[in-house]
Design an enzyme around this catalytic site. Sequence first.
Site, PDB file in Angstrom:
ATOM      1  N   HIS A 132       0.626  -1.301   0.153  1.00 49.24           N
ATOM      2  CA  HIS A 132      -0.012  -0.032   0.025  1.00 49.24           C
ATOM      3  C   HIS A 132       0.869   1.312  -0.158  1.00 49.24           C
ATOM      4  O   HIS A 132       0.240   2.287   0.496  1.00 49.24           O
ATOM      5  CB  HIS A 132      -0.779   0.165   1.165  1.00 49.24           C
ATOM      6  CG  HIS A 132      -2.028  -0.966   1.225  1.00 49.24           C
ATOM      7  ND1 HIS A 132      -2.248  -2.176   0.814  1.00 49.24           N
ATOM      8  CD2 HIS A 132      -3.612  -0.503   1.197  1.00 49.24           C
ATOM      9  CE1 HIS A 132      -3.235  -2.737   1.159  1.00 49.24           C
ATOM     10  NE2 HIS A 132      -4.087  -1.754   1.191  1.00 49.24           N
ATOM     11  N   HIS A 274     -11.734  -6.850  -5.163  1.00 56.01           N
ATOM     12  CA  HIS A 274     -12.175  -6.061  -4.059  1.00 56.01           C
ATOM     13  C   HIS A 274     -12.826  -4.730  -4.259  1.00 56.01           C
ATOM     14  O   HIS A 274     -12.460  -4.010  -5.445  1.00 56.01           O
ATOM     15  CB  HIS A 274     -10.736  -5.702  -3.432  1.00 56.01           C
ATOM     16  CG  HIS A 274     -10.749  -4.996  -1.998  1.00 56.01           C
ATOM     17  ND1 HIS A 274     -10.835  -3.453  -2.248  1.00 56.01           N
ATOM     18  CD2 HIS A 274     -10.483  -5.346  -0.685  1.00 56.01           C
ATOM     19  CE1 HIS A 274     -10.728  -3.036  -1.178  1.00 56.01           C
ATOM     20  NE2 HIS A 274     -10.726  -4.014  -0.038  1.00 56.01           N
ATOM     21  N   GLU A 326     -13.364  -9.152   0.384  1.00 55.84           N
ATOM     22  CA  GLU A 326     -14.126  -7.751   0.629  1.00 55.84           C
ATOM     23  C   GLU A 326     -14.880  -7.313  -0.682  1.00 55.84           C
ATOM     24  O   GLU A 326     -14.444  -6.052  -1.052  1.00 55.84           O
ATOM     25  CB  GLU A 326     -13.064  -6.424   1.209  1.00 55.84           C
ATOM     26  CG  GLU A 326     -12.492  -6.872   2.372  1.00 55.84           C
ATOM     27  CD  GLU A 326     -11.638  -6.025   3.225  1.00 55.84           C
ATOM     28  OE1 GLU A 326     -12.080  -5.528   4.106  1.00 55.84           O
ATOM     29  OE2 GLU A 326     -10.595  -5.687   2.489  1.00 55.84           O
ATOM     30  N   CYS A 344     -16.538   2.124   2.792  1.00 53.79           N
ATOM     31  CA  CYS A 344     -15.747   2.730   1.792  1.00 53.79           C
ATOM     32  C   CYS A 344     -16.197   2.262   0.531  1.00 53.79           C
ATOM     33  O   CYS A 344     -15.952   2.967  -0.607  1.00 53.79           O
ATOM     34  CB  CYS A 344     -14.429   2.206   1.893  1.00 53.79           C
ATOM     35  SG  CYS A 344     -13.286   2.750   3.198  1.00 53.79           S
ATOM     36  N   CYS A 410     -10.186   2.111   8.027  1.00 53.58           N
ATOM     37  CA  CYS A 410     -10.361   2.847   6.647  1.00 53.58           C
ATOM     38  C   CYS A 410     -11.743   3.793   6.533  1.00 53.58           C
ATOM     39  O   CYS A 410     -11.867   4.661   5.946  1.00 53.58           O
ATOM     40  CB  CYS A 410     -10.313   2.044   5.200  1.00 53.58           C
ATOM     41  SG  CYS A 410     -11.589   0.380   5.413  1.00 53.58           S
ATOM     42  N   CYS A 411     -12.809   2.957   6.930  1.00 47.41           N
ATOM     43  CA  CYS A 411     -14.230   3.363   6.699  1.00 47.41           C
ATOM     44  C   CYS A 411     -14.559   5.026   7.220  1.00 47.41           C
ATOM     45  O   CYS A 411     -14.929   5.952   6.729  1.00 47.41           O
ATOM     46  CB  CYS A 411     -15.264   2.691   6.948  1.00 47.41           C
ATOM     47  SG  CYS A 411     -15.376   1.078   6.233  1.00 47.41           S
TER      48      CYS A 411
HETATM   49  O1  FUB Z   1      -6.875  -1.971   2.220  1.00 48.44           O
HETATM   50  C1  FUB Z   1      -7.125  -0.510   2.596  1.00 48.44           C
HETATM   51  C2  FUB Z   1      -8.501  -0.528   2.962  1.00 48.44           C
HETATM   52  O2  FUB Z   1      -8.656  -1.376   4.004  1.00 48.44           O
HETATM   53  C3  FUB Z   1      -9.594  -1.136   1.739  1.00 48.44           C
HETATM   54  O3  FUB Z   1      -9.931  -0.240   0.797  1.00 48.44           O
HETATM   55  C4  FUB Z   1     -10.595  -1.681   2.859  1.00 48.44           C
HETATM   56  O4  FUB Z   1     -11.289  -2.548   1.930  1.00 48.44           O
HETATM   57  C5  FUB Z   1      -9.804  -2.412   3.970  1.00 48.44           C
HETATM   58  O5  FUB Z   1      -9.269  -3.457   3.652  1.00 48.44           O
HETATM   59 ZN    ZN Z   2     -13.585   0.958   4.675  1.00 48.17          ZN
END
Ligand code: FUB
Ligand code: ZN
Length: 640
Positions: A132, A274, A326, A344, A410-411
């Site tokens: 990431h 995803h 996911e 998200c 993240c959300c």
């Molecule tokens: O991987 C970054 C964020 O964390 C993703 O967008 C979400 O689905 C969660 O896995």
């Molecule tokens: Zn999220």
Amino acid sequence: MSGYKPTTDKIALSDVEIDDQFWSPRVTQNREVTIEYQYKQLEESGTLENFQRARDGKNGGFQGMWFQDSDAYKWLEAASYELTKANDTDLRERVDEVIDLVAAAQEDSGYLNTYFKLVEPEMTWTNLNIMHELYCGGHLIEAAVAHYEATGEESLLDVAVDFADHVDDVFDDQIDGIPGHEEIELALVKLYRITGEERYLDLAQYFVNLRGHDDRFKWELEHSDEIGGHSWDDGALIPAEGGGRLFLDEDGEYVGTYAQAHASIREQEKVEGHSVRAMYLFAGATDLVAETGDEELFDAMERLWENMTTKRMYVTGGIGPEREHEGFTEDYDLRNEDAYAETCAAIGSIFWNQRMLELTGGAKYANLIERTMYNGFLAGISLDGTRFFYENPLESSGDHHRKGWFTCACCPPNAARLFASLGKYVYSNIDGVLTVNQYVGSTVTTTIDGFDVELTQSSSLPWSGEVTLTVDADGPVPIRLRIPEWATDVSISVDGEDVEQNDDYVELDGEWSDDTIDVHFELDTKLIRAHPAVKSDAGRVVVERGPLVYCAEAVDNDRPIHQYTLSLEAVIDEEHRDDLLDGVTVLQADAEVPSLDGWNGSLYRPDEETDIQSVQLTMVPYYAWDNREPSEMHVWTRVK
Ligand code: FUB
Ligand code: ZN
């Protein structure tokens, strides 16, 4: 560095002031409660300390998820949007402190990622699949653009530019590869738009176009000893049974579907993998279409949108039913109680749809944004603004609840940045037409084709369909009003004179001098069916009223919800209750339940011995569920 150029063709966030009976309390709460609360979470989760340690040249001691830097960036983006709206000195100071911290943690090369700096400094850019770095960088860039647009200051933008320049040096000179989690593509287009530097657009194109064509991900999985990520949780990210397994098929063979890397985006037929990744990729790709006019890419976007919305989307606008990846699974797999439907992902869908809307003017995108805003997204946040759903099931036994924060958080900050930038979604300048996308009370003061215009909107949505707009402009400004998909009857008049309409939009050309546009959207309660191929919804209906999807919670009803059957001829009464759930219109429908009499301890008995009782089923908007005592909840109700 200086000389950044402002974006001019879009309606800026600063042009729009929200003043809406439904949304304003939430937007205000986002500023006063959620953003404050989330800052504390950044402290408590160690997110800010990671930057401090990186700044101070420490080793180790990294806290949280390996992409946790992105939580700080999303918070900065949300806070910056607030600075657009008000000169909030306390918030500005706090934002500046976080920016100083971020800037001080950046390496001279422009590289910035506290996980790698603290834990595996020798392993940067070695695990693009999972680690990431580009995703975090994308969020850094988005925050920087928001901050620059809000304040005119370049403190964070300089950091983002140095980072982007570093990425530009590394890819594809030293490495050919793409991010495992898309995000930087759309961010680079934002950076291009604000700086005018073509290399950022080229880099976004490089990342979008290479996806599905390179074998870097496969190489990484085959060389797991040589790549970064080993130090996180004993290397749980690396081996095939860890994070890497998400890239493998059932036979253990590499397949890139999880990260939309199974085929060129131009050839993809279905939304796969995803769901947040997919939405961010498609948003970035749509930005590229807007910049380059790439028709093949646009055709792919339309094809994927069609697949998503006709076969792979919940009635709430939520997407991605499956927990493990996911994300998306198969057409018509729209399981309810197990629905993942990450908050998200709903937000990502709004991002993508807003871009499709601004590219094409298509009302269907604005309709979907409205559906997702009021339902799939809004359910993600508690009424008090401090608890969040990660997963948004459409059915619950009463055991699924929002939480204050998450290990993978993240959300919550994603929700904060969407609330804070709500003004971006209400109006668009589409080919010189001031387009009213959403019926949210507000004033827009902007310039369209050189003419200054001010439009003030008041709206009674989502409870009733009365909208009034007053417009003043110093030259001809065409205006387009969306006809919502749910409106059963529409009447529109300008200064008392009725105007013609088509299915999607009302077009109003004219000179405006404090003119008044009165709009009435008839807002009925409807029973909605899913396509027969959706197993989970067979024999069931969902009740919608205007833009809202309703659900039944046991807390409002005498019996557990699974015992109710609605009648197709059900009379549905409505009552607006100011005292309930911050004010909602409650629905009460004729329903039936089996009698509880005479069972005498038996588990089964002949059908004819079971009386059916007529009762009422009480329903509330889905967005408001799980804000009272835990109880069973259903969106889809059995019907006969
Ligand atoms: O991987 C970054 C964020 O964390 C993703 O967008 C979400 O689905 C969660 O896995
Ligand atoms: Zn999220």
